[in-house]
Design an enzyme around this catalytic site. Structure first.
Site, PDB file in Angstrom:
ATOM      1  N   ARG A   1       0.788  -1.192   0.110  1.00 35.45           N
ATOM      2  CA  ARG A   1      -0.163   0.032  -0.201  1.00 35.45           C
ATOM      3  C   ARG A   1       0.859   1.262  -0.022  1.00 35.45           C
ATOM      4  O   ARG A   1       1.812   1.638   0.911  1.00 35.45           O
ATOM      5  CB  ARG A   1      -0.752   0.138   1.334  1.00 35.45           C
ATOM      6  CG  ARG A   1      -1.850  -0.978   1.393  1.00 35.45           C
ATOM      7  CD  ARG A   1      -2.764  -1.072   2.574  1.00 35.45           C
ATOM      8  NE  ARG A   1      -3.697  -2.106   2.722  1.00 35.45           N
ATOM      9  CZ  ARG A   1      -4.285  -2.275   3.571  1.00 35.45           C
ATOM     10  NH1 ARG A   1      -4.364  -1.563   5.033  1.00 35.45           N
ATOM     11  NH2 ARG A   1      -5.094  -3.272   4.036  1.00 35.45           N
TER      12      ARG A   1
ATOM     13  N   ARG B   1      -0.548 -27.940  10.046  1.00 34.17           N
ATOM     14  CA  ARG B   1       0.388 -27.266  11.377  1.00 34.17           C
ATOM     15  C   ARG B   1      -0.843 -26.803  12.413  1.00 34.17           C
ATOM     16  O   ARG B   1      -1.838 -26.941  12.373  1.00 34.17           O
ATOM     17  CB  ARG B   1       0.839 -26.021  10.648  1.00 34.17           C
ATOM     18  CG  ARG B   1       1.782 -26.374   9.457  1.00 34.17           C
ATOM     19  CD  ARG B   1       2.919 -26.740   9.999  1.00 34.17           C
ATOM     20  NE  ARG B   1       3.908 -25.504  10.689  1.00 34.17           N
ATOM     21  CZ  ARG B   1       5.000 -26.007  11.475  1.00 34.17           C
ATOM     22  NH1 ARG B   1       5.451 -26.961  11.378  1.00 34.17           N
ATOM     23  NH2 ARG B   1       5.649 -24.940  11.856  1.00 34.17           N
TER      24      ARG B   1
ATOM     25  N   ARG C   1       4.225 -14.734  17.454  1.00 38.42           N
ATOM     26  CA  ARG C   1       3.638 -13.222  17.629  1.00 38.42           C
ATOM     27  C   ARG C   1       3.289 -13.321  19.155  1.00 38.42           C
ATOM     28  O   ARG C   1       3.231 -14.367  19.780  1.00 38.42           O
ATOM     29  CB  ARG C   1       2.636 -13.047  16.884  1.00 38.42           C
ATOM     30  CG  ARG C   1       1.457 -13.924  16.777  1.00 38.42           C
ATOM     31  CD  ARG C   1       0.328 -13.624  15.887  1.00 38.42           C
ATOM     32  NE  ARG C   1      -0.571 -14.559  15.779  1.00 38.42           N
ATOM     33  CZ  ARG C   1      -1.857 -14.216  15.172  1.00 38.42           C
ATOM     34  NH1 ARG C   1      -2.246 -13.081  14.647  1.00 38.42           N
ATOM     35  NH2 ARG C   1      -2.816 -15.064  15.187  1.00 38.42           N
TER      36      ARG C   1
ATOM     37  N   TYR D   1      -8.367 -23.782   5.083  1.00 42.97           N
ATOM     38  CA  TYR D   1      -8.470 -22.600   5.784  1.00 42.97           C
ATOM     39  C   TYR D   1      -9.699 -21.536   5.476  1.00 42.97           C
ATOM     40  O   TYR D   1      -9.784 -21.422   4.338  1.00 42.97           O
ATOM     41  CB  TYR D   1      -7.098 -21.954   5.567  1.00 42.97           C
ATOM     42  CG  TYR D   1      -7.131 -20.936   6.863  1.00 42.97           C
ATOM     43  CD1 TYR D   1      -6.860 -21.062   8.131  1.00 42.97           C
ATOM     44  CD2 TYR D   1      -7.304 -19.443   6.495  1.00 42.97           C
ATOM     45  CE1 TYR D   1      -6.879 -20.022   8.912  1.00 42.97           C
ATOM     46  CE2 TYR D   1      -7.329 -18.372   7.142  1.00 42.97           C
ATOM     47  CZ  TYR D   1      -6.988 -18.729   8.522  1.00 42.97           C
ATOM     48  OH  TYR D   1      -7.214 -17.834   9.675  1.00 42.97           O
TER      49      TYR D   1
END
Length: 376
Positions: free
Chosen positions: A182, A256, A287, A360
């Site tokens: 962006r 996973r 994270r 997913y």
């Protein structure tokens, strides 16, 4: 009581199962929802710790551009105005995500879109030239051709390798066919028209969807009387693992998974953001989530003197773990097609959700999918 006591036996109380139960119940269908966990809600379940709704199975941020879906979930529970704006930490230096003018200023000191574009184009050109006319063969080559070396080595390479447990040179190129760049100062991660978190947490959404529906927890479909489901219902809605339903007839599908280390910090504001990605190998987790920031803003953050944070670790799935992400390599894509052929033959079984479809999903598409179904 006849043998077909219920119209639907629904295995799993996550978003697919709960939403299906909601619409079936509205039409007067009799449903029983069972779940092997001790609580309802699947992976969106929240645990209240220190007055904070903790996303027990990982951060869930609802986002959609479908107004019907947004209006529907808000009719169950109002959503807040949370905007997902993650930050990346690479060796202690912070970068805004997704890649935008803030990121490029932090990376190179550029202040205009023209400068940023010139820098990216220069680095892309080098990567494309290095291929000498051939197509990218792996994720690393593909990403370098999309954003160049600085962004790749700082924000993509090591983070991706931690996520997948494989080198970027060993991952297929298609995983990263495009990367959002962006050329504006906008840290909003999603492009969708609507996003937020249910006010009071996701348990309120699940409880609203399942209001009036019979539910049972701590019930494992495969190790209970309900495995012989035809005794209890006309149809089965199954949201568990596809390969497990067919007793792993063709072998096990790979996944996973993620694990979490959650702790209470004796401070009202630990990292100043809900999501901070750690993109280097020298930090073992991918994270850190500070749950308070999903629902508390401004002074509310400081009204509760403690906070709850979760470190997230990505690992290879082993039996007994929670499966999270399908592994879409050639072996698993071939294997799942064999299972899907079997599933098509089950005319009284509805397979739905991430595990049953080996696909997913974000949350909104799951709800949209159920809303469009005709089976009720």
């Amino acid at each position: 009581m006849n043998n077909h006591h219920y119209d639907y036996l629904i295995v799993g109380s996550g978003l697919f199962g709960a939403t299906f139960a909601y619409f079936a119940h509205k039409l007067g269908k009799r449903c029983l929802v069972i779940d092997k966990r001790p609580q309802l809600g699947g992976n969106v379940y929240c645990e209240n710790i220190e007055g904070i709704n903790v996303h027990k199975y990982g951060a869930h941020i609802f986002h959609t551009s479908n107004k019907k879906v947004w209006d529907f979930v808000n009719s169950i529970v109002p959503f807040n105005r949370y905007t997902n704006s993650p930050v990346a930490n690479f060796h202690g230096k912070l970068y805004n995500l997704p890649f935008n003018m803030n990121t490029f200023y932090q990376m190179w000191g550029v202040t205009t879109p023209m400068e940023a574009k010139a820098k990216i184009d220069e680095q892309k050109k080098d990567a494309i030239s290095a291929l000498k006319g051939r197509e990218p063969q792996n994720l690393e080559e593909q990403a370098l051709c999309l954003v160049g070396k600085d962004i790749f080595y700082t924000l993509i390479k090591e983070y991706t390798e931690k996520q997948w447990g494989r080198k970027c040179t060993e991952l297929p190129a298609f995983i990263i066919k495009r990367l959002p760049v962006r050329l504006v100062f906008d840290n909003n991660y999603f492009n969708d028209s609507y996003q937020g978190i249910p006010i009071g947490g996701y348990n309120r959404l699940i409880n609203g969807l399942l209001e009036g529906v019979e539910t049972k927890t701590n019930v494992d479909f495969f190790n209970s009387e309900y495995h012989d489901w035809q005794r209890f219902a006309d149809k089965l809605v199954y949201t568990g693992r596809l390969d497990e339903f067919f007793s792993y007839k063709f072998g096990k599908l790979d996944w996973r998974t993620v694990s979490f280390k959650t702790r209470i910090e004796n401070t009202p504001n630990y990292q100043g953001n809900a999501v901070v990605n750690y993109t280097s190998h020298d930090v073992p987790y991918t994270r850190v989530i500070e749950h308070k920031h999903f629902e508390m803003f401004g002074q509310q953050v400081y009204d509760i003197p403690k906070t709850v944070v979760s470190e997230e670790y990505s690992t290879e799935y082993k039996d007994g773990m929670e499966p999270y992400y399908p592994v879409n390599d050639d072996r698993n894509n071939s294997l799942v097609e064999e299972y899907r052929k079997l599933a098509l033959k089950e005319d009284k079984v509805i397979f739905g959700g991430r595990l049953a479809e080996y696909k997913y999903y974000d949350m909104a598409p799951i709800i949209e999918k159920v809303m469009k179904m005709q089976q009720f």
